[in-house]
Design an enzyme around this catalytic site. Structure first.
Site, PDB file in Angstrom:
ATOM      1  CG  ASP A 228      -2.104   0.956   1.004  1.00 21.98           C
ATOM      2  OD1 ASP A 228      -2.045   1.795   0.071  1.00 21.98           O
ATOM      3  OD2 ASP A 228      -3.090   0.880   1.763  1.00 21.98           O
TER       4      ASP A 228
HETATM    5  C1  BGC Z   1      -4.964   3.419   0.189  1.00 24.33           C
HETATM    6  C2  BGC Z   1      -5.072   2.464  -0.984  1.00 24.33           C
HETATM    7  C3  BGC Z   1      -4.882   3.220  -2.264  1.00 24.33           C
HETATM    8  C4  BGC Z   1      -3.535   3.916  -2.221  1.00 24.33           C
HETATM    9  C5  BGC Z   1      -3.217   4.707  -3.478  1.00 24.33           C
HETATM   10  C6  BGC Z   1      -3.696   4.255   0.145  1.00 24.33           C
HETATM   11  O1  BGC Z   1      -3.711   5.252   1.108  1.00 24.33           O
HETATM   12  O2  BGC Z   1      -5.011   2.697   1.399  1.00 24.33           O
HETATM   13  O3  BGC Z   1      -6.317   1.825  -0.968  1.00 24.33           O
HETATM   14  O4  BGC Z   1      -4.987   2.352  -3.343  1.00 24.33           O
HETATM   15  O5  BGC Z   1      -3.519   4.829  -1.122  1.00 24.33           O
HETATM   16  O6  BGC Z   1      -4.053   5.810  -3.578  1.00 24.33           O
END
Ligand code: BGC
Length: 805
Positions: A228
């Protein structure tokens, strides 16, 4: 290895360079080897491709894309075909925008109704969530690109999501928190998985060998694991566990770590090669599609499809005296801010810039509703206004029926923060009470992404829940209100009467360091049903404008069959649900578990034979003694229900099962055997876990380190850090006070709960690890030394950049 020849031609530096992003959204390209960058974009319910300034918090706009209803909404359709269709539309738009990997769907469990991101997840049931996710993935990937199921795993709260340690027993992990991912991998064939930010039983998920072994060795997953955003902790440990891609870029800093680790023999080059091989596969297979000629998608057609998806997902929760559908001559007052300005999607990384946006007030003309006027009635963000309420009541007085649009706003249900309670704002409840005094014919239309309390429900005759219906949700709701479409959604989560009734009430969101899943298997209906706790609306509940009759159940070894009849006067869709109960009490289990479902559409009077097959999940349980899935030799009750509490047909089946030893000593786990899990002692939880629970509080004496959060500055040795902490708190309080709740939320999400390491991982190389060391030196009380180190490193950086140019 599929790309052995190519990998052999690559230098160590080139291979390492692929292991982290080139920028915020793209992977590194290597022209010399004809390896292109691929683009990753959020998109669980619409593509969020940012052309310019990039962020993962929903701050900067993205290219316009169709905003479909969110996962929490579409889950209520219980329609896998619909999920697959939405996936196809998402895939088509992604290809159009040159996106190789769609970052979704999210399949985390709704362990607690307050989780800020529940709007983005499907259900409290892993089987339903997994089936819906697999459908989305099939749809997205049918267009030649990749989905990326997330967040793997046990990321079921937003509070301290980047540091929290989820403590969960192995059986619960397998049966509840991993099953949806397992289905997404095995049935959806997802090509990518996003690891979660949190730790699982003491280790960050992307470094957790146990988790990765389940993924690669048990489920035979051959795709990529992506961190993530900013979630990488120890890059080498992550790589060893099989985490191919770190996102976003760290400007080469962690690639250097990989190079050093290979050169020093800390990791074998083959480990890196395997990761490169899997990443190359993702790059090459998702890149092919862009070689083909693309046709532009029809914005209008996709808008209509979003509306269809919303229609099928709307849930009719109450219909006293058949107040719905609206009668032709009803004089209707439309009240509520949400009717003018729809609440149609979530917030944070999934925010979509819609191509078009319906709102109720603008769609009334085409709806055929005899509307006598509109009043907003309340301020969206909770401020009280007698004038608004008075005007709404005067309008309500003149109407036969009031359509009252209530809900949660977009700064209450957000990424990075959990809700504080399950209520809708008091100003909305006050308005409802006031309108009730002048006109009791009230139909409430709700827009919320998660379950709410409804202590006001006796004051409404009709209740429709549209969840977050996407850009065409408002017109879909009007078609349901007028009866052009018969509601056919059913809840994919339980609505408790009060938050205090929820199984995780005492354990959510945990303490400073960890959250203990003491309720074990008993999440959602698994708890309410087993412990006979009354609920407002059970899992799987939803009404229709017609009625259905169930008959002639036949159960054999591999399926159930029964007859379903539409016994009413209008067309309708019914969601039929298969539940199984093991009658043996030797192993504790929830009273019922969902093991299959189908959505059946019938004309009035029509009868259909429905078949629901059993599968590998129907009778299995995870045995912690044999460390494998087993089937208990026992008698099983097979139930067909219209919801989890409305069982229409039952039969039994005896299975030989396995001869595995019993996994538990019943005497040691009395609460788990009785299902009374709201107050599990540490001792009993430890018996279930098989080890002690770690200390749940921060060690305030220890100097602050990479994985400590900015909030821990309150205990820092350094005055400067303590001052900064109070400053942050003050800013949060002040912003809320002046009504800037969205900016206040940002402080919590991106500063307060951020571990120090996030400063380096999320700034694209602006702050590197030596600079972060300097920051920590300041926080730990050596201001001048820390500042000196930071400035020295900064100078070095500038020099290096100049040398490169
Ligand atoms: C989120 C993800 C997301 C990623 C990119 C993170 O903060 O938890 O779900 O895909 O950011 O935006």
């Amino acid at each position: 290895m599929k790309y052995k020849k190519l990998i052999e031609k690559m230098t160590l530096e080139e291979k390492a360079s692929l292991m982290s992003g080139k920028d915020f959204w793209q992977t590194q390209d290597i022209k010399k080897h004809e390896i292109d960058s691929i683009f990753l974009a959020d998109g669980p319910h619409g593509i969020r491709k940012q052309a310019a300034a990039a962020d993962h918090l929903g701050l900067n706009p993205s290219n316009p894309a169709t905003c479909f209803p969110t996962a929490a909404t579409v889950a209520n359709s219980w329609n896998e075909e619909l999920g697959e269709l939405i996936g196809e539309y998402l895939g088509e738009e992604a290809v159009n925008q040159k996106v190789n990997v769609v970052l979704g769907p999210g399949v985390n469990m709704k362990r607690d109704p307050l989780c800020g991101r529940n709007f983005e997840y499907f259900s409290e049931d892993p089987y339903l969530a997994g089936k819906m996710a697999a459908a989305y993935i099939r749809g997205i990937q049918s267009k030649g690109i990749s989905a990326c199921v997330k967040h793997f795993c046990a990321n079921n709260q937003e509070e301290r999501r980047m540091s929290i340690d989820t403590i969960v027993d192995e059986r619960t992990l397998r049966e509840i928190y991993l099953t949806a991912f397992e289905i997404a991998v095995k049935e959806g064939n997802t090509k990518a998985i996003m690891s979660s930010y949190n730790k699982l039983n003491g280790t960050y998920t992307n470094e957790n060998m146990h988790l990765m072994d389940i993924l690669r060795k048990e489920w035979m997953y051959e795709g990529c694991v992506i961190t993530d955003w900013g979630g990488s902790n120890d890059r080498i440990a992550g790589l060893c566990a099989g985490n191919e891609l770190e996102m976003p870029t760290t400007a080469g800093e962690t690639n250097e770590e990989i190079i050093r680790a290979v050169q020093s023999g800390k990791i074998k080059e083959e480990v890196l090669d395997q990761c490169v091989d899997r990443l190359l596969d993702l790059i090459f297979t998702t890149g092919e599609v862009f070689q083909w000629p693309q046709k532009k998608f029809s914005v209008e057609e996709h808008h209509k499809a979003a509306g269809k998806a919303a229609e099928e997902s709307i849930v009719l929760l109450k219909n006293e005296a058949n107040i719905l559908p609206l009668h032709n001559n009803d004089r209707v007052a439309v009240i509520g801010d949400f009717a003018k300005s729809a609440r149609y999607q979530g917030a944070g990384s999934s925010v979509v810039n819609p191509t078009n946006l319906d709102n109720t007030v603008n769609c009334l003309d085409q709806s055929g509703i005899n509307c006598i006027g509109f009043e907003p009635g309340f301020h969206r963000y909770g401020k009280k206004s007698k004038a608004l309420a008075d005007r709404a009541c005067s309008l309500a007085e003149k109407a036969d029926v009031v359509l009252l649009y209530l809900g949660l706003d977009e700064v209450t249900e957000v990424e990075g923060l959990d809700r504080q309670n399950m209520e809708i704002p008091q100003n909305q409840i006050n308005l409802l009470n006031a309108i009730y005094e002048v006109n009791p014919n009230i139909i409430v239309i709700l827009s919320c992404g998660s379950a709410i309390e409804m202590h006001w429900i006796s004051k409404v005759k009709g209740l429709l829940h549209g969840y977050l219906g996407g850009q065409a949700g408002a017109s879909a709701m009007l078609r349901i209100l007028t009866g052009k479409v018969n509601p056919s959604g059913k809840l994919a989560e339980t609505y408790p009467i009060s938050y205090e009734d929820t199984p995780s009430y005492h354990y959510f969101p945990g303490r400073e360091v960890s959250v203990e899943y003491r309720e074990s298997l008993y999440i959602g209906y698994r708890y309410y049903d087993t412990s006979s706790i009354p609920v407002l609306f059970p899992f799987g509940y939803g009404l229709s404008y017609t009625t259905f009759e169930y008959s002639e159940l036949q159960v054999d070894r591999d399926k159930v069959t029964f007859q379903l009849k539409n016994a009413g006067k209008v067309n309708g869709g019914e969601i039929v649900q298969l539940y199984v109960n093991c009658k043996s009490k030797d192993i504790f289990r929830p009273k019922k578990e969902l093991k299959g479902f189908a959505k059946i559409f019938l004309n009035p009077g029509e009868v259909k034979t429905v078949t629901i097959p059993f599968d590998d999940k129907t009778f299995r349980y995870y045995n912690v003694k044999t460390n494998s899935w087993e089937i208990e030799a026992a008698e099983y009750e097979i139930m067909i229900g219209a919801s989890c509490t409305d069982i229409r047909l039952t039969d039994t089946l005896i299975l030989q099962g396995s001869t595995a030893p019993l996994p538990y000593d019943r005497q040691l786990l009395p609460s788990y055997y009785s299902g009374r899990i709201s107050n599990i002692s540490t001792d009993e939880f430890e018996k279930l876990l098989g080890h002690n629970v770690p200390d749940a509080y921060w060690d305030k004496k220890r100097p602050l380190g990479y994985n400590d959060t900015i909030a821990q500055c309150q205990y820092a040795k350094g005055k400067f850090a303590r001052f900064a902490f109070h400053g942050i708190n003050f800013a949060y309080w002040f912003l809320k006070k002046i009504g800037k709740r969205d900016t206040a939320n940002l402080i919590m999400m991106s500063i307060y709960h951020m571990p120090f390491r996030g400063i380096a991982r999320l700034t694209g190389g602006l702050v590197n690890m030596p600079m972060l060391d300097g920051v920590l030196t300041i926080a730990n009380g050596h201001f001048f030394k820390g500042l000196h180190d930071i400035l020295k490193e900064r100078k070095k950086m500038i020099k290096a950049v100049k040398a490169m140019n």
